[in-house]
Structures are given as structure tokens and as C-alpha cells.
Design an enzyme around this catalytic site. Structure first.
Site, PDB file in Angstrom:
ATOM      1  NE  ARG A 108      -2.080  -1.812   3.388  1.00  0.00           N
ATOM      2  CZ  ARG A 108      -2.371  -1.981   4.831  1.00  0.00           C
ATOM      3  NH1 ARG A 108      -3.637  -1.368   5.232  1.00  0.00           N
ATOM      4  NH2 ARG A 108      -1.442  -2.647   5.665  1.00  0.00           N
ATOM      5  CE1 TYR A 141      -5.495   2.054  10.463  1.00  0.00           C
ATOM      6  CE2 TYR A 141      -4.102   1.614   8.402  1.00  0.00           C
ATOM      7  CZ  TYR A 141      -5.258   1.839   8.938  1.00  0.00           C
ATOM      8  OH  TYR A 141      -6.437   2.044   8.612  1.00  0.00           O
TER       9      TYR A 141
HETATM   10  C1  PYR Z   1      -5.091  -1.445  10.299  1.00  0.00           C
HETATM   11  C2  PYR Z   1      -3.700  -2.089  10.192  1.00  0.00           C
HETATM   12  O1  PYR Z   1      -3.030  -2.334  10.789  1.00  0.00           O
HETATM   13  C3  PYR Z   1      -3.634  -2.252   8.481  1.00  0.00           C
HETATM   14  O2  PYR Z   1      -4.408  -1.934   7.635  1.00  0.00           O
HETATM   15  O3  PYR Z   1      -2.613  -2.711   8.408  1.00  0.00           O
END
Ligand code: PYR
Ligand code: NAI
Ligand code: MG
Length: 372
Positions: free
Chosen positions: A15, A94
Site C-alpha cells: 500500500r 497506523y
Molecule cells: C489496520 C492496519 O494495521 C492495517 O491495515 O495494516
């Protein structure tokens, strides 16, 4: 403000923190955006997409960390990234600090201000920056659990939907929030016999109203938990106490009571996991066995479907990212109590009580940090 987006370096994390659309909006608000070369490729975004949006491509993470006022990422900063964080720099990503003393120590030492996606709130009591990834991880959980149940992967050799004359798999989902609801819907859609356990009666009423014909609900007492676990082919861990370490709901001793080859999918692993025997794994080597029970404990499940996840996360983070860039973190947090709930670290102090309690470190309130 100069906004920097480095390439994610957690193993198998594809991502990216900023989509070209988000970069374009930030630039339209008068900000400068720098993106590390290749940062978006895993999610299907080329460098040219970012330059077309008005961003500048930078070769190294070092240069991004050295010059950006705000770093926008997906995963918690890895050890090498933490060394590059600076006093006064804003980190928006995060964090999942409660089970991670090393990261917490490094963030405190860096002097940065860190806002954690997973503790930002909304007016309905939800977690709007966790929700999109919880939707993804919840929908993935039965899919990876079904793979884990295959005999060649160490599982019981049970097919989710069964076949005519042979019953379906029994799936138990502990925690009926966003992850749990999406997991239960998909597991039921695959034909499994699904029960969701929660400790919130209002939540179970809601689930029963909406999904009463699709899956069952049960109160998550210790007695119900082990009784249903004994019958389960797959158990999905989906509990959350925001910011805090996950409660352990199945002990090592209880594994001997489960069906041999049962699959435990611990989605709550990013908060430390809700099974005593859970330890974080990676997409490269996701499953391990303890006492004949298969454990899947990948802490960044949405990274497996990086394009869907990046776009879904970007849709949710964009308004907060713009508020932070437009106003600076102090004013943005003072104006919005929900963004303020995301503040976890400021200038060497923890600013989130549940993290401090989990780690035995004193914390101050976010209001004290804003006033300071
Ligand atoms: C929520 C989380 O830690 C993630 O999407 O990797
Ligand atoms: N591994 C991964 O890649 C990902 C992990 N997650 C994690 O999944 C977990 C669940 O997240 P969400 O569903 O968004 O949270 P949520 O807040 O929507 O739902 C959590 C549910 O757990 C229930 N609960 C709390 N304590 C309980 C207990 N002792 N027994 C039974 N139920 C209990 C709550 O009542 C609530 O309904 C979090 O730890 C989150 O960080 C989320 C996305 C990706
Ligand atoms: Mg995670």
C-alpha cells in the site's frame, strides 16, 4: 506545508499513504507534496501519476524524512524509519503502539508528533480510519482461513460450504464490529455455518436485526467461547478495545480442546492478538502450528489487496490529512475532537491513556499537549 510520502518498507506491504488524487487535493490547497520514487507501484500508481498530479518524485526515503513537515504513511514506522523522524515533525499513519514498546520508545525519543489512524474517532463512536482496512481484513479473513483449512496447508481438510450430503464448516467470529461483521458476511456467503460473539448487547441486537437469517449471535462469555470453539473449524479473532492491547480469549491450554487442524485467524494481532498463542506473521510465511492448531496472524492483511486497500484508506484519510496540512496539528486537533483522539505521541510524551496503561508509561492528555 511540505507533505512527504515514503515507500512502505514493512515486508510484503504494497500500500501507499497518498494516492495521486490525495496529492492533487493537497497541492490544490497550496501544499507541496513529495513522493518517494516507486512508492505507489505496488498499488498500481506510477510515478508519472504523481507528477501529473503536481507532486515531486524524490529518490530516497532519507530525503523525504529530512525535509517533510508531515510524513503520511500506511504502516507503523519501521526501526530504520524511526531513526529518521525529527523533533517537531508530524507523523500520520497506523501505529498500534500498545503491543509495541520498541516503537513507542523510538517515537518518544524522536520528539515527533504522531497521530495514529486507528484511534481517530467519529461522531457515531466508530473509528473512521480503521474502518476501511477492517472492512478489507474482515472480508479477507474467511478467504485466508479457508486456504488454511486445506489439508496441504496443515488444516482440517474441511470445505467452507460443504457439499450436498456433507455439512458446512463451522465458523466462529469473536468480536462483531467492522472486521467481525464483514468476516461473518463473507463466511456465510461461502456457505459456512457462522456464529458471531460479542460483549455488546446493542451490537448483537443490530447484527440480529440486519443479518438474523445469515448468521447467529452469541454472548462472548468465557463459557460460550470455549463451548463454541470446541465445535469450530475456523475461529476469527476480531475484538478491539480501542488503543489497548487485545484481551486473550483462548488460552494455550484450551487449544487441546479444539478440533485438530482447526484454523485460528487472528485479525486482532495488530493489537497483540486475542489468542494466547498468537504471534505476528507476514504474508510471506503467514501460517504456523501450535498443538495441532493452525494460526494465521498477519498484521497487515489489507496489504495483500494493495490497490483496493490504498484507495479505500485514501478516501478515509484525505479530509484529516488536509485539515492537518491546512491548519497544523494543534489547530486541527483543537477544532476536531475526533482527530484529537488520534494523537498518541507529542514531544517525548505519550498522549493516549490506553497505550500508557498497556505499556506502563505515564501519559498526558491530548489537551495538555495542545496547550503546551
Ligand atoms: C489496520 C492496519 O494495521 C492495517 O491495515 O495494516
Ligand atoms: N490484521 C490486520 O491486518 C488488521 C487488523 N485489524 C484489527 O482488527 C481488530 C478489530 O477491528 P474492528 O472490527 O475495526 O473493531 P470494532 O471496534 O469495529 O469491533 C470490535 C468489536 O469487539 C467487541 N469486543 C471487545 N471486547 C470483546 C470481548 N472481550 N469479547 C467479544 N467481543 C469484544 C466490541 O464490542 C466490538 O463490537 C482491531 O484490533 C484492528 O486493529 C483491522 C484491520 C486490519
Ligand atoms: Mg495492522
Amino acid at each position: 506545508m511540505k507533505i512527504g510520502c515514503p515507500t512502505e518498507i514493512k515486508p510484503q506491504e504494497f500500500r501507499v499513504g497518498l494516492t495521486p488524487n490525495a496529492a492533487q487535493e493537497a497541492i490544490a490547497h497550496g501544499h507541496e507534496v513529495i513522493v518517494q520514487a516507486g512508492a505507489g507501484v505496488g498499488a498500481g500508481f506510477e510515478d508519472a501519476d504523481y507528477t501529473a498530479a503536481g507532486a515531486r518524485i524524490i529518490d530516497t526515503a532519507e530525503e523525504i524524512f529530512a525535509t517533510a513537515d508531515m510524513i503520511v504513511k500506511v504502516k507503523e514506522p519501521q526501526a530504520g524509519e524511526r531513526k529518521m523522524l525529527r523533533e517537531g515533525q508530524l507523523l500520520f499513519t497506523y501505529l498500534h503502539l500498545a503491543p509495541d514498546p520498541d516503537q513507542t520508545h523510538d517515537l518518544l525519543t524522536s520528539g515527533c508528533t504522531a497521530i495514529a489512524y486507528e484511534t481517530v474517532t467519529d461522531r457515531n463512536g466508530g473509528l473512521p480510519l480503521l474502518a476501511p482496512m477492517s472492512e478489507v481484513a474482515g472480508r479477507l479473513a474467511p478467504q485466508v482461513g479457508a486456504w488454511t483449512l486445506q489439508k496441504a496447508n496443515g488444516g482440517r481438510g474441511v470445505l467452507m460450504g460443504g457439499v450436498p450430503g456433507v455439512g458446512p464448516a463451522k465458523v466462529m467470529v469473536i468480536g462483531g464490529g467492522v472486521v467481525g461483521t464483514h468476516a461473518a458476511r463473507i463466511a456465510a456467503g461461502m456457505g459456512a455455518d457462522v456464529t458471531v460473539l460479542d460483549r455488546s448487547l446493542p451490537r448483537m441486537r443490530y447484527l440480529d436485526d440486519i443479518y438474523g437469517g445469515t448468521f447467529k449471535t452469541a454472548y462472548a462469555s468465557a463459557g460460550n467461547t470455549i463451548e463454541l470453539a470446541r465445535e469450530a473449524d475456523m475461529i476469527i479473532g476480531a475484538v478491539l478495545i480501542p488503543g489497548a492491547a487485545a484481551p486473550k480469549l483462548i488460552s494455550r491450554a484450551q487449544l487441546s480442546e479444539l478440533k485438530p487442524g482447526a484454523a485460528l485467524v487472528d485479525v486482532a494481532i495488530d493489537q497483540g492478538g486475542c489468542f494466547e498463542t498468537s504471534k505476528a506473521t507476514t504474508h510471506q510465511d503467514p501460517v504456523y502450528e501450535v498443538d495441532g492448531i493452525m494460526h494465521y496472524c498477519v498484521a497487515n492483511m489489507p496489504g495483500a489487496v494493495a490497490r483496493t486497500s490504498t484507495i479505500a484508506l485514501g478516501n478515509a484519510t484525505m479530509p484529516f490529512m488536509l485539515a492537518l496540512a491546512d491548519k497544523g496539528w494543534k489547530q486541527a486537533c483543537a477544532d476536531d475532537p475526533h482527530l484529537k483522539a488520534g494523537l498518541n505521541v507529542h514531544a517525548g510524551k505519550l498522549t493516549y491513556a490506553a497505550v500508557g496503561e498497556a505499556l506502563g508509561i505515564d501519559s498526558i492528555t491530548a489537551d495538555q499537549a495542545i496547550a503546551g
